[in-house]
Structure formats: C-alpha cells, structure tokens
Design a protein around this motif. Sequence first.
Motif, PDB file in Angstrom:
ATOM      1  N   GLU A   1       0.841  -1.192   0.000  1.00  3.03           N
ATOM      2  CA  GLU A   1       0.000   0.000   0.000  1.00  3.03           C
ATOM      3  C   GLU A   1       0.884   1.253   0.000  1.00  3.03           C
ATOM      4  O   GLU A   1       1.926   1.286   0.645  1.00  3.03           O
ATOM      5  CB  GLU A   1      -0.891   0.000   1.245  1.00  3.03           C
ATOM      6  N   ASN A   2       0.493   2.265  -0.741  1.00  2.00           N
ATOM      7  CA  ASN A   2       1.215   3.534  -0.877  1.00  2.00           C
ATOM      8  C   ASN A   2       2.629   3.375  -1.433  1.00  2.00           C
ATOM      9  O   ASN A   2       3.503   4.190  -1.160  1.00  2.00           O
ATOM     10  CB  ASN A   2       1.255   4.294   0.450  1.00  2.00           C
ATOM     11  N   TYR A   3       2.849   2.355  -2.226  1.00  2.00           N
ATOM     12  CA  TYR A   3       4.155   2.115  -2.834  1.00  2.00           C
ATOM     13  C   TYR A   3       4.585   3.283  -3.708  1.00  2.00           C
ATOM     14  O   TYR A   3       5.747   3.654  -3.735  1.00  2.00           O
ATOM     15  CB  TYR A   3       4.104   0.816  -3.655  1.00  2.00           C
ATOM     16  N   PHE A   4       3.638   3.887  -4.432  1.00  2.00           N
ATOM     17  CA  PHE A   4       3.937   5.019  -5.303  1.00  2.00           C
ATOM     18  C   PHE A   4       4.528   6.184  -4.515  1.00  2.00           C
ATOM     19  O   PHE A   4       5.355   6.929  -5.009  1.00  2.00           O
ATOM     20  CB  PHE A   4       2.673   5.486  -6.032  1.00  2.00           C
ATOM     21  N   LEU A   5       4.132   6.314  -3.274  1.00  2.00           N
ATOM     22  CA  LEU A   5       4.583   7.405  -2.414  1.00  2.00           C
ATOM     23  C   LEU A   5       5.847   7.012  -1.656  1.00  2.00           C
ATOM     24  O   LEU A   5       6.841   7.738  -1.669  1.00  2.00           O
ATOM     25  CB  LEU A   5       3.459   7.749  -1.434  1.00  2.00           C
ATOM     26  N   ASP A   6       5.820   5.847  -1.023  1.00  2.00           N
ATOM     27  CA  ASP A   6       6.928   5.395  -0.180  1.00  2.00           C
ATOM     28  C   ASP A   6       8.224   5.218  -0.962  1.00  2.00           C
ATOM     29  O   ASP A   6       9.303   5.443  -0.419  1.00  2.00           O
ATOM     30  CB  ASP A   6       6.575   4.083   0.527  1.00  2.00           C
ATOM     31  N   THR A   7       8.142   4.824  -2.232  1.00  4.49           N
ATOM     32  CA  THR A   7       9.358   4.618  -3.011  1.00  4.49           C
ATOM     33  C   THR A   7      10.119   5.918  -3.240  1.00  4.49           C
ATOM     34  O   THR A   7      11.316   5.887  -3.490  1.00  4.49           O
ATOM     35  CB  THR A   7       9.052   3.975  -4.382  1.00  4.49           C
ATOM     36  N   LEU A   8       9.450   7.045  -3.137  1.00  4.84           N
ATOM     37  CA  LEU A   8      10.142   8.330  -3.281  1.00  4.84           C
ATOM     38  C   LEU A   8      10.435   8.982  -1.928  1.00  4.84           C
ATOM     39  O   LEU A   8      11.514   9.528  -1.730  1.00  4.84           O
ATOM     40  CB  LEU A   8       9.334   9.290  -4.155  1.00  4.84           C
ATOM     41  N   THR A   9       9.505   8.930  -0.998  1.00  6.37           N
ATOM     42  CA  THR A   9       9.717   9.602   0.288  1.00  6.37           C
ATOM     43  C   THR A   9      10.794   8.916   1.128  1.00  6.37           C
ATOM     44  O   THR A   9      11.344   9.539   2.037  1.00  6.37           O
ATOM     45  CB  THR A   9       8.413   9.696   1.107  1.00  6.37           C
ATOM     46  N   ASP A  10      11.110   7.660   0.833  1.00  8.85           N
ATOM     47  CA  ASP A  10      12.139   6.946   1.588  1.00  8.85           C
ATOM     48  C   ASP A  10      13.535   7.513   1.373  1.00  8.85           C
ATOM     49  O   ASP A  10      14.360   7.479   2.271  1.00  8.85           O
ATOM     50  CB  ASP A  10      12.150   5.456   1.218  1.00  8.85           C
ATOM     51  N   PHE A  11      13.825   8.042   0.173  1.00  8.72           N
ATOM     52  CA  PHE A  11      15.191   8.482  -0.096  1.00  8.72           C
ATOM     53  C   PHE A  11      15.315   9.874  -0.701  1.00  8.72           C
ATOM     54  O   PHE A  11      16.406  10.429  -0.739  1.00  8.72           O
ATOM     55  CB  PHE A  11      15.911   7.468  -1.002  1.00  8.72           C
ATOM     56  N   VAL A  12      14.226  10.469  -1.160  1.00  9.01           N
ATOM     57  CA  VAL A  12      14.292  11.801  -1.755  1.00  9.01           C
ATOM     58  C   VAL A  12      14.290  12.839  -0.626  1.00  9.01           C
ATOM     59  O   VAL A  12      13.429  12.782   0.253  1.00  9.01           O
ATOM     60  CB  VAL A  12      13.104  12.030  -2.719  1.00  9.01           C
ATOM     61  N   PRO A  13      15.251  13.785  -0.635  1.00 11.41           N
ATOM     62  CA  PRO A  13      15.350  14.749   0.465  1.00 11.41           C
ATOM     63  C   PRO A  13      14.096  15.593   0.689  1.00 11.41           C
ATOM     64  O   PRO A  13      13.719  15.848   1.818  1.00 11.41           O
ATOM     65  CB  PRO A  13      16.519  15.654   0.070  1.00 11.41           C
ATOM     66  N   LYS A  14      13.453  16.053  -0.387  1.00  8.38           N
ATOM     67  CA  LYS A  14      12.247  16.876  -0.239  1.00  8.38           C
ATOM     68  C   LYS A  14      11.192  16.394  -1.217  1.00  8.38           C
ATOM     69  O   LYS A  14      11.460  16.254  -2.403  1.00  8.38           O
ATOM     70  CB  LYS A  14      12.555  18.342  -0.530  1.00  8.38           C
ATOM     71  N   THR A  15      10.001  16.136  -0.685  1.00  8.97           N
ATOM     72  CA  THR A  15       8.893  15.750  -1.550  1.00  8.97           C
ATOM     73  C   THR A  15       7.674  16.606  -1.220  1.00  8.97           C
ATOM     74  O   THR A  15       7.489  17.034  -0.084  1.00  8.97           O
ATOM     75  CB  THR A  15       8.501  14.262  -1.382  1.00  8.97           C
ATOM     76  N   ILE A  16       6.873  16.826  -2.236  1.00  9.90           N
ATOM     77  CA  ILE A  16       5.582  17.491  -2.082  1.00  9.90           C
ATOM     78  C   ILE A  16       4.561  16.525  -2.659  1.00  9.90           C
ATOM     79  O   ILE A  16       4.706  16.091  -3.806  1.00  9.90           O
ATOM     80  CB  ILE A  16       5.534  18.833  -2.830  1.00  9.90           C
ATOM     81  N   THR A  17       3.571  16.182  -1.881  1.00 11.72           N
ATOM     82  CA  THR A  17       2.520  15.286  -2.350  1.00 11.72           C
ATOM     83  C   THR A  17       1.223  16.077  -2.439  1.00 11.72           C
ATOM     84  O   THR A  17       0.808  16.699  -1.466  1.00 11.72           O
ATOM     85  CB  THR A  17       2.348  14.094  -1.390  1.00 11.72           C
ATOM     86  N   ILE A  18       0.616  16.051  -3.609  1.00 14.10           N
ATOM     87  CA  ILE A  18      -0.629  16.763  -3.831  1.00 14.10           C
ATOM     88  C   ILE A  18      -1.738  15.732  -3.990  1.00 14.10           C
ATOM     89  O   ILE A  18      -1.685  14.905  -4.909  1.00 14.10           O
ATOM     90  CB  ILE A  18      -0.537  17.654  -5.087  1.00 14.10           C
ATOM     91  N   ALA A  19      -2.703  15.763  -3.083  1.00 15.75           N
ATOM     92  CA  ALA A  19      -3.809  14.814  -3.116  1.00 15.75           C
ATOM     93  C   ALA A  19      -5.058  15.514  -2.590  1.00 15.75           C
ATOM     94  O   ALA A  19      -5.040  16.054  -1.488  1.00 15.75           O
ATOM     95  CB  ALA A  19      -3.501  13.585  -2.265  1.00 15.75           C
ATOM     96  N   TYR A  20      -6.110  15.506  -3.363  1.00 14.28           N
ATOM     97  CA  TYR A  20      -7.351  16.164  -2.980  1.00 14.28           C
ATOM     98  C   TYR A  20      -8.174  15.250  -2.081  1.00 14.28           C
ATOM     99  O   TYR A  20      -8.471  14.116  -2.439  1.00 14.28           O
ATOM    100  CB  TYR A  20      -8.148  16.531  -4.239  1.00 14.28           C
ATOM    101  N   GLU A  21      -8.499  15.748  -0.879  1.00 12.29           N
ATOM    102  CA  GLU A  21      -9.301  15.027   0.104  1.00 12.29           C
ATOM    103  C   GLU A  21      -8.782  13.616   0.376  1.00 12.29           C
ATOM    104  O   GLU A  21      -9.543  12.659   0.468  1.00 12.29           O
ATOM    105  CB  GLU A  21     -10.771  15.002  -0.310  1.00 12.29           C
ATOM    106  N   HIS A  22      -7.474  13.493   0.483  1.00 12.59           N
ATOM    107  CA  HIS A  22      -6.855  12.207   0.792  1.00 12.59           C
ATOM    108  C   HIS A  22      -5.658  12.487   1.702  1.00 12.59           C
ATOM    109  O   HIS A  22      -4.870  13.382   1.431  1.00 12.59           O
ATOM    110  CB  HIS A  22      -6.386  11.514  -0.493  1.00 12.59           C
ATOM    111  N   GLN A  23      -5.543  11.737   2.777  1.00  9.12           N
ATOM    112  CA  GLN A  23      -4.424  11.905   3.688  1.00  9.12           C
ATOM    113  C   GLN A  23      -3.602  10.628   3.737  1.00  9.12           C
ATOM    114  O   GLN A  23      -4.133   9.526   3.644  1.00  9.12           O
ATOM    115  CB  GLN A  23      -4.906  12.252   5.085  1.00  9.12           C
ATOM    116  N   PHE A  24      -2.290  10.816   3.902  1.00  5.69           N
ATOM    117  CA  PHE A  24      -1.368   9.696   3.999  1.00  5.69           C
ATOM    118  C   PHE A  24      -0.704   9.741   5.363  1.00  5.69           C
ATOM    119  O   PHE A  24      -0.388  10.821   5.880  1.00  5.69           O
ATOM    120  CB  PHE A  24      -0.282   9.788   2.916  1.00  5.69           C
TER     121      PHE A  24
END
Length: 162
Positions: free
Chosen positions: A104-127
């Motif tokens: 679950e949330n692989y699309f997000l975790d694969t970047l937030t694990d090693f990328v220094p700064k991330t911005i996630t844009i999601a309408y009415e969705h929380q992670f």
Amino acid sequence: MSNKKPGAYILRIEDSALADKLAKKSKDPSTRKFMQSLLIPRKLKFGKSMFFLDFFHIGSWNLTKDIKREKIQGAIIVKNTSSRPMDPMEMDDEEENPMANLPENYFLDTLTDFVPKTITIAYEHQFDGIETLQFPFIVKDRERSISGVTIGKDIDWEKLDD
C-alpha cells in the motif's frame, strides 16, 4: 529549488491522462509550456537540473530507476482525485495487474524513503506520516455553487442586495 540546488527532480503524476490534463489546464503559460514540453520525452533539462516525468506505471519506471540517488534533490507526487491507478486493488479482476502485489502507498513510499524533499498533492486524501497543509482561502463549508463560484455558509442570502 532547481536553480539553487541543481540535480535530478522527479514529477510523479498518477497517469498520462492526468499529466495531459495538468498541461492543458495550467493557468500560467510558463507552467503549461513546461508541462507540454515534458509530456513526450518525459525528460527535460532546465538550467543545470534534469526533470523526469514518472507516471505511476511499471513501464515508465525505466526512465527514473537508473538515476543516482545522491543526484535526486526533490520530487512532486500528484494523486488524481480518483483512486484508480494508484490503488492496484481497484483494477478489474479480469486484467493481469502487475502492480496488484505492491505494498500500500508504494507510489509514495518509493520516493519519500530516499528523496530529500517531496511534495505530495492529493485532494481530500491523507497519507500516514505526511504533514498536511490547509489553505484558509479554500472554503470547506459551502452552501451552494453558482456557475462555478462557491459561496460560503457564512453568507446570509437574506441580507444581500438584489
């Protein structure tokens, strides 16, 4: 940031249809031109930085998997309002879905694990683990919409002049 910290930047957009929509509906001409020029090659050099467009699909990962991790400076992750492509469990059972076994949330975790700064844009969705920003100018409690304009509940319709 790309001017101050040259390097590789990943734009992970849910699917090609959403990327096309963002390019067409951008209000700022420079943003529209940037997105349109990035759509076809999915790789764009801007100044001393390189931008990679990554759709959340295994076929598009070949472009970004070989980027050296120490060169990646940031990522923007855009989730569509429908949860279809980023939620592999919602695909039809008839289709062979290579992404169905991903965590679950692989699309997000694969970047937030090693990328220094991330911005996630999601309408009415929380992670979980992602700081949520609220904008006070976006009215959540609305009474009704008129031709695309949302009127807040704090407006008293009886006191308005005709």
